[in-house]
Scaffold this motif. Structure first.
Motif, PDB file in Angstrom:
ATOM      1  N   PHE A   1     -13.094  -5.879 -12.221  1.00 45.88           N
ATOM      2  CA  PHE A   1     -13.529  -5.595 -10.847  1.00 45.88           C
ATOM      3  C   PHE A   1     -14.090  -6.852 -10.180  1.00 45.88           C
TER       4      PHE A   1
ATOM      5  N   ARG B   1     -10.877   2.993   4.010  1.00 42.06           N
ATOM      6  CA  ARG B   1     -11.023   3.460   5.391  1.00 42.06           C
ATOM      7  C   ARG B   1     -11.444   2.296   6.290  1.00 42.06           C
TER       8      ARG B   1
ATOM      9  N   ARG C   1     -11.017  -1.337   5.453  1.00 43.40           N
ATOM     10  CA  ARG C   1     -11.595  -1.893   4.229  1.00 43.40           C
ATOM     11  C   ARG C   1     -10.505  -2.049   3.166  1.00 43.40           C
TER      12      ARG C   1
ATOM     13  N   SER D   1       0.842  -1.196   0.000  1.00 39.40           N
ATOM     14  CA  SER D   1       0.000   0.000   0.000  1.00 39.40           C
ATOM     15  C   SER D   1       0.878   1.248   0.000  1.00 39.40           C
TER      16      SER D   1
END
Ligand code: BT5
Length: 320
Positions: A218, A121, A124, A88
């Motif tokens: 997705f 957030r 998640r 990340s």
């Protein structure tokens, strides 16, 4: 040295190894080695024995030298850490900000082609395959922590403006951190900070934009609620160009914010809002509140009018 070589290769003309070596004050072998490295990362360069090197095409990657070429900012994006793959960008940015590593100044950007553990957030997950724009900006504003919501709002305004400027598409902001197109999420913003009682130590703003992602990619659970710029335009965009526009606008608005000139930010936020005027339910952690979203205030809080007429101020939450 790669950057310098690219500067000279930009002219779309042959340039000899000898001239390059002279300009950069290195040997021809050193130039040849760097050219091989550029080829390894996707630059198409041909070499002619008599004429020298010629750049045919660049890779479609968010390489620092590509983003910084023509990036007219004073500090945002002037230092970029680039990773083909990362857990990340926010996590790396936080580590760098925390340690205040040398060279990690206001406006340093961390960018990845894909994230294996992209964060949303509240723990998640953020789906981050190749083709998206996944980046984090490190800031050290001398501001009070109460600015944090405004910084997220400001970033949302800047994303909408950058998308509009580049693609003409009118995106909307769903309070507090979603950017929507046709009611589907095209971008999410994750703002994290460390602060004392009255002073911010650092802020990391993570921005994830579904740029060149095929809708079939997705995952099932977000397929209906997500969208990419590629899907709307029917073609891929130059991610480098969009990032450049975004960083430039970001610096302009961040400067306004630091001078507390927030009226433009609030005005534009309201203009692009998907939330104001709607009856909504907001999960604010310990409870859910229902009402009409009627305004946004100077702290970046959402003003909700409850059924009984009572006005409440919500600093953070999730619309459900
Ligand atoms: C966000 O959280 O929207 C913040 C996303 C921030 C992502 C950036 S990428 C660069 C930086 N590095 C990171 O690790 N993160 C930041 P939230 O409001 O909690 O929304 C998360 C929800 O959005 C998920 O639970 C999914 O439902 C949905 N989602 C996940 N990936 C998505 C995607 N690529 N496009 C649209 N929706 C997505």
């Amino acid at each position: 040295m790669k950057n310098d070589i690219l500067k000279y290769l930009r002219d779309k003309e042959y340039i000899s190894g000898e001239v390059l070596a002279k300009k950069l004050g290195v040997s021809r072998v050193a130039i040849w080695k760097q050219i091989q490295r550029l080829k390894d990362i996707g630059y198409k360069i041909i070499a002619d024995q008599n004429l020298g090197y010629y750049l045919i095409s660049r890779p479609d990657l968010l390489l620092p030298q590509e983003i910084q070429n023509g990036l007219s900012t004073a500090y945002i994006g002037q230092k970029i850490y680039y990773f083909p793959e990362l857990g990340s960008t926010n996590i790396i940015a936080k580590e760098k900000a925390l340690r205040r590593e040398e060279g990690v100044n206001e406006g340093t950007v961390i960018i990845a082609e894909r994230q294996s553990a992209g964060k949303g957030r509240l723990g998640r997950k953020w789906f981050s395959p190749e083709g998206g724009i996944w980046l984090s900006i490190i800031l050290y504003p001398q501001l009070s922590p109460s600015y944090i919501s405004l910084i997220t709002l400001m970033t949302a305004v800047v994303v909408v403006k950058a998308i509009k400027r580049y693609t003409q598409i009118k995106a909307q902001i769903k309070w507090p951190n979603d950017i929507l197109i046709n009611n589907k999420k095209v971008c999410g913003i994750l703002t994290e900070m460390s602060a004392e009682l009255d002073m911010i130590n650092w802020i990391v703003i993570g921005i994830g934009i579904n740029a060149n992602i095929d809708y079939r990619e997705f995952p099932e659970d977000i397929k209906k609620s997500s969208i990419s710029l590629k899907e709307i335009l029917g073609k891929e965009i130059s991610r480098v160009r969009l990032v450049q526009i975004f960083l430039k606008e970001f610096e302009r608005y961040y400067e306004l914010l630091k001078r507390w000139e927030i009226s433009l930010i609030l005005k534009e936020w309201k203009l692009y809002s998907h939330t104001l005027g709607k009856k909504i339910k907001v999960n604010i952690g310990e409870k859910v509140v229902t009402g009409e979203a009627i305004d946004i205030n100077e702290k970046g809080a959402l003003i909700l009018k409850k059924k009984d007429g009572e006005l409440i101020e919500i600093i953070s939450g999730t619309i459900i």
